[in-house]
Write an enzyme that holds these catalytic residues in place. Structure first.
Site, PDB file in Angstrom:
ATOM      1  N   ASP B 326      -9.929  15.035  18.715  1.00 56.96           N
ATOM      2  CA  ASP B 326      -9.016  14.324  17.173  1.00 56.96           C
ATOM      3  C   ASP B 326      -8.304  16.190  16.516  1.00 56.96           C
ATOM      4  O   ASP B 326      -9.305  17.192  17.213  1.00 56.96           O
ATOM      5  CB  ASP B 326     -10.309  13.659  16.289  1.00 56.96           C
ATOM      6  CG  ASP B 326     -10.529  13.045  15.943  1.00 56.96           C
ATOM      7  OD1 ASP B 326      -9.182  12.056  16.211  1.00 56.96           O
ATOM      8  OD2 ASP B 326     -11.534  12.538  16.083  1.00 56.96           O
ATOM      9  N   ASP B 363      -7.673  10.838  -5.886  1.00 52.97           N
ATOM     10  CA  ASP B 363      -7.820  11.213  -4.415  1.00 52.97           C
ATOM     11  C   ASP B 363      -8.897  12.777  -4.200  1.00 52.97           C
ATOM     12  O   ASP B 363      -9.279  13.798  -5.155  1.00 52.97           O
ATOM     13  CB  ASP B 363      -6.302  12.351  -3.870  1.00 52.97           C
ATOM     14  CG  ASP B 363      -6.819  11.942  -2.575  1.00 52.97           C
ATOM     15  OD1 ASP B 363      -7.577  12.885  -1.953  1.00 52.97           O
ATOM     16  OD2 ASP B 363      -5.566  12.818  -1.737  1.00 52.97           O
ATOM     17  N   PHE B 394      -5.997   6.502   0.884  1.00 49.22           N
ATOM     18  CA  PHE B 394      -5.535   6.347   2.082  1.00 49.22           C
ATOM     19  C   PHE B 394      -6.297   5.265   3.267  1.00 49.22           C
ATOM     20  O   PHE B 394      -7.434   5.362   3.174  1.00 49.22           O
ATOM     21  CB  PHE B 394      -5.421   7.945   2.369  1.00 49.22           C
ATOM     22  CG  PHE B 394      -4.646   8.124   4.071  1.00 49.22           C
ATOM     23  CD1 PHE B 394      -3.534   8.716   3.424  1.00 49.22           C
ATOM     24  CD2 PHE B 394      -5.472   8.182   5.297  1.00 49.22           C
ATOM     25  CE1 PHE B 394      -2.750   8.545   4.828  1.00 49.22           C
ATOM     26  CE2 PHE B 394      -4.673   8.240   6.318  1.00 49.22           C
ATOM     27  CZ  PHE B 394      -3.498   8.432   5.553  1.00 49.22           C
ATOM     28  N   ARG B 399      -0.858   4.764   5.533  1.00 50.78           N
ATOM     29  CA  ARG B 399       0.103   5.873   5.558  1.00 50.78           C
ATOM     30  C   ARG B 399      -0.388   6.852   5.190  1.00 50.78           C
ATOM     31  O   ARG B 399       0.999   7.400   4.853  1.00 50.78           O
ATOM     32  CB  ARG B 399       0.573   6.140   7.163  1.00 50.78           C
ATOM     33  CG  ARG B 399      -0.105   5.993   8.233  1.00 50.78           C
ATOM     34  CD  ARG B 399       0.529   6.307   9.637  1.00 50.78           C
ATOM     35  NE  ARG B 399       1.072   7.160   9.926  1.00 50.78           N
ATOM     36  CZ  ARG B 399       2.138   7.970  10.321  1.00 50.78           C
ATOM     37  NH1 ARG B 399       3.003   6.655  10.538  1.00 50.78           N
ATOM     38  NH2 ARG B 399       2.738   9.006  10.471  1.00 50.78           N
ATOM     39  N   SER B 401      -1.173   7.092   0.066  1.00 53.19           N
ATOM     40  CA  SER B 401      -2.402   6.976  -0.918  1.00 53.19           C
ATOM     41  C   SER B 401      -1.492   6.548  -2.274  1.00 53.19           C
ATOM     42  O   SER B 401      -0.303   7.185  -2.073  1.00 53.19           O
ATOM     43  CB  SER B 401      -3.219   8.029  -1.037  1.00 53.19           C
ATOM     44  OG  SER B 401      -3.372   8.865  -0.926  1.00 53.19           O
ATOM     45  N   LYS B 413       1.966   9.576  -2.281  1.00 59.80           N
ATOM     46  CA  LYS B 413       2.040  10.423  -1.529  1.00 59.80           C
ATOM     47  C   LYS B 413       1.701   9.399  -0.410  1.00 59.80           C
ATOM     48  O   LYS B 413       0.821   9.295  -0.003  1.00 59.80           O
ATOM     49  CB  LYS B 413       1.484  11.599  -2.283  1.00 59.80           C
ATOM     50  CG  LYS B 413       0.463  12.040  -1.758  1.00 59.80           C
ATOM     51  CD  LYS B 413      -0.198  12.799  -2.596  1.00 59.80           C
ATOM     52  CE  LYS B 413      -2.419  13.136  -1.778  1.00 59.80           C
ATOM     53  NZ  LYS B 413      -3.086  11.523  -2.339  1.00 59.80           N
TER      54      LYS B 413
END
Lengths: 61, 698
Positions: B326, B363, B394, B399, B401, B413
């Protein structure tokens, strides 16, 4: 069952092998040496069979 | 580039192992004493029979002991060695067996010390079990069963492995990870809801559903693994065992058929000398060290705070062809920070900052907080009442939030494509400058986040990605080892390519979904490659199970940990690169010691064969000019015994590893351990012979 365990039949097979090997050796050696050498011969054959077994089924060892 | 002077493992987890804060540290005092006792216990033929080479030595020892008791047992000959010589030879053979057992016992002992440390974390405690009628009952933690619900408050130990079903609390996991900073555990989160028995709740209260019966928990399984209870031989070990059995068989037949030949040419062949010849010919060094090397490999992984579920997994690391990594947290620092606001469509930076702060109001990620900080620095404020607003988390699917305000205004966004789709679905237009801003941020290697209010796009936030220091060198090393690296990221292709180029990875998959992980692994495996990957979420579990080496984070879900074949207690995904290196080192150590073992047998032939057949024309083979046949045999046997403990530190530590191609490593191996294995015994046997002669031991 004790009779199915290697500790029972391996000495038995070794003794049987030694008895079989002792006949020709008896012609050249005294009794003690005949017994020891025939057991050594029988043991060497058993060791060789064991090594073949390791080669064939290594994961069991 | 990493020079040879630099350590290859630049980042051992959490500093020195002895400085990490474990509840109980592994106790290695008295390890040697316990290993010595254990090495005597391992003389039991039922245990020795598992090692073909050492079993042959064991049988030879019995024959030699018999010949000590009665020197004329195997033949009435004046050439047969005396009782004293036979006794010394028997003693040397016993020590050869003990040294081989000691190597294995030392390696096992280190694993057991770690298991003991883990076991002490399993403090039995009282648990508050929730009853169906809503009441509580105080029970012993050992009586808890899967499915039970317990209440754990601040200052209490979590009684068993489980999932948080209610509450939020800080948990001190230092008993397992050594990391003293508490981690947040909460219900409903894929990763943060998993808790481990023996860890301590340090704030608030959690309701936990028990997921493991007593004895079946994570720590129980780890104890069984590091203790070696479930250790089975790896494919590589099995292959090497077969090779050693074949060599032993060949030499056994060769030695057994010598007496008739010797009798024909007139050379005496006493049985004890034949035993010595057989032991010298068979590869006792690697035979004695083989299992210790494997156990030590697992121990080296454990020193990195990684628990391997099997030696097979560690060994598979050495054969890995492809690493699937990742981007976030592995190649780049986990926290991307907001760097700049790029307004579009005629909006000002202040307007974009105001909408951004609103969209990030709920967030709690580092990225979200950094957006709020940057907007506040520019003087913006959200201007809405959080009490009437709802936050949207999110997700990999949407893709994006955001926040839904009480008056129905939608602030969002997220990925530029996702926001474009959202705006169009609300009947809005995409402003001209958006694609330009998107490309501008992407080409800087940053992540562009588009921001909108309802159907109107306000601009792009530039989230700066920081590549971890030293990553390029690590990937260069991996490439030299023949390992291909593939980066997976949810970023757009332009950002992904910039990061991939800067970090030096070989390939990347942009805009990747969780399903892409398993697809990449399967595609590589179809090409006959072995793949390693890391993961922590439940959606990573299938890919972790599919990968040849799957490393789960300890902070991850139970499903991920069960699917993986390694668990990183520090939850550091970068460690996968270190683990692969350890696997390589394990294989190279085994190869190096096998080369050394077979090479050093050659010198022993030159010691024993002239001793046996010096009288019938083979005296010229006495290259070392050893004093007498008996001193030659004893010198070879003493060397054969002493070389095993001499190599134990190397077997346990592993040979020095350089990140080179397989061809380079093979060449170096043959040069150092092949030629070294040839030369060292000539010097060693000669030195022992001189000592034996000068001390008049023969």
């Amino acid at each position: 069952m004790f009779f199915t365990k290697p500790l029972f039949w391996i000495p038995l097979l070794l003794a049987a092998g030694a008895v079989a090997a002792s006949s020709p050796l008896r012609l050249f050696h005294p009794p003690l040496q005949t017994g020891a050498l025939s057991l050594l011969l029988s043991g060497t054959v058993a060791l060789s069979i064991y090594l073949f077994a390791v080669m064939i089924q290594p994961e069991k060892f | 580039m990493t020079s040879l002077q630099q350590p290859f493992f630049p980042r051992m987890p959490r500093g020195r192992r002895d400085q990490r804060r474990y509840t109980e540290r592994p106790k290695t005092q008295g390890l040697l004493g316990r290993a010595i006792v254990e090495s005597f216990r391992k003389l039991d033929p039922r245990l020795t029979v598992r090692n073909p080479v050492m079993f042959v030595v064991w049988c030879g020892t019995i024959v030699t002991v018999a010949a000590t008791l009665e020197p004329q047992l195997f033949g009435l000959s004046k050439d047969a060695p005396g009782r004293g010589f036979n006794a010394v030879l028997a003693a040397i053979l016993v020590f050869t067996l003990l040294f081989a057992n000691l190597a294995e016992a030392l390696a096992e002992g280190r694993g057991k010390a770690q298991a003991d440390a883990l076991r002490r974390t399993q403090a039995r405690t009282q648990a508050r079990r929730l009853l169906p009628n809503g009441g509580e009952a105080l029970v012993d933690s050992s009586s808890l069963r899967k499915g039970d619900q317990v209440l754990v408050s601040s200052g209490e130990l979590i009684p068993a492995d489980g999932e948080v079903t209610d509450g939020v609390a800080a948990v001190d996991e230092s008993a397992i990870t050594g990391e003293s900073a508490p981690v947040l555990k909460e219900a409903g989160s894929d990763v943060a809801s998993s808790v481990t028995g023996g860890t301590l709740v340090v704030s608030d209260q959690l309701t936990i559903r028990i997921t493991a019966d007593p004895g079946q928990g994570f720590i129980d399984r780890m104890i069984a693994l590091v203790e070696g209870a479930e250790r089975s031989r790896t494919p590589n070990e099995i292959a090497l065992t077969v090779l050693l059995a074949v060599l032993t068989q060949v030499f056994l037949i060769a030695v057994a058929t010598l007496p008739p030949v010797a009798a024909y040419i007139g050379g005496p062949t006493p049985v004890v000398i034949l035993v010595a010849l057989l032991v010298a010919l068979i590869p006792t060094t690697i035979g004695g060290l083989l299992s210790a090397i494997g156990i030590a490999g697992m121990d080296r992984v454990a020193q990195f705070n990684v628990i391997a579920t099997s030696g097979r997994a560690v060994e598979a690391c050495g054969d890995i062809n492809t690493l699937v990594l990742d981007k976030t947290g592995t190649i780049t620092l986990g926290n991307r920070l907001a760097e700049e606001f790029l307004p579009v469509g005629g909006h000002t930076e202040a307007e974009l900052a105001t909408v951004s702060i609103g969209a990030s109001g709920f967030d709690t990620t580092p990225e979200g907080k950094s957006i709020v900080r940057l907007a506040e620095k520019l003087g913006a404020s959200s201007g809405f009442d959080p009490a009437g607003a709802t936050g949207l988390d999110f997700s990999a699917r949407t893709r994006m939030s955001g926040t839904d305000l009480a008056d129905g205004t939608e602030l969002r966004k997220g990925a530029v494509d996702a926001i474009k789709g959202f705006v169009r679905s609300r009947g809005g237009q995409v402003p001209d400058g958006l694609d330009q801003a998107y490309e501008q941020v992407s080409q800087l290697g940053g992540t562009p986040l588009a921001v909108c209010r309802g159907a109107e796009i306000f601009g792009v936030i530039y989230l700066k990605d920081i590549i971890k220091p030293g990553m390029r060198e690590r990937f260069d090393q991996l490439r030299r080892m023949g390992i291909r690296s593939v980066m997976l990221t949810g970023d757009n292709p332009i950002t992904a390519s910039v990061i991939a180029r800067e970090a030096g990875v070989d390939d990347f998959i942009a805009e990747a979904t969780p399903e892409d992980k398993i697809a990449v692994i399967q595609a590589e495996q179809r090409l006959g490659k072995l793949v390693a990957m890391t993961g922590d979420g439940t959606n990573d579990a299938p890919a972790l199970a599919q990968a040849n080496v799957g490393v789960a984070m300890n902070s991850g879900t139970q499903a991920a940990k069960e699917a993986a074949n390694m668990v990183d207690l520090d939850s550091d995904p970068t460690k996968l690169i270190d683990i692969v290196t350890i696997g390589k080192q394990l294989l190279i150590t085994r190869g190096a010691l096998t080369t050394f073992s077979i090479a050093n047998d050659v010198a022993k032939y030159f010691a024993i064969l002239p001793a046996l057949f010096g009288g019938v024309g083979l005296g010229a083979l006495n290259l070392m000019h050893l004093e007498s046949p008996h001193s030659a045999i004893l010198s070879a046997m003493v060397f054969n015994a002493l070389i095993i403990p001499a190599l134990v530190p190397l077997a346990l530590r592993g040979v020095a590893f350089r990140p080179d191609s397989a061809e380079e490593l093979l060449k170096r191996n043959l040069l150092v351990y092949g030629l070294g294995g040839l030369a060292v015994p000539f010097v060693g046997i000669k030195a022992i012979d001189l000592a034996i002669t000068s001390l008049h031991l023969i």
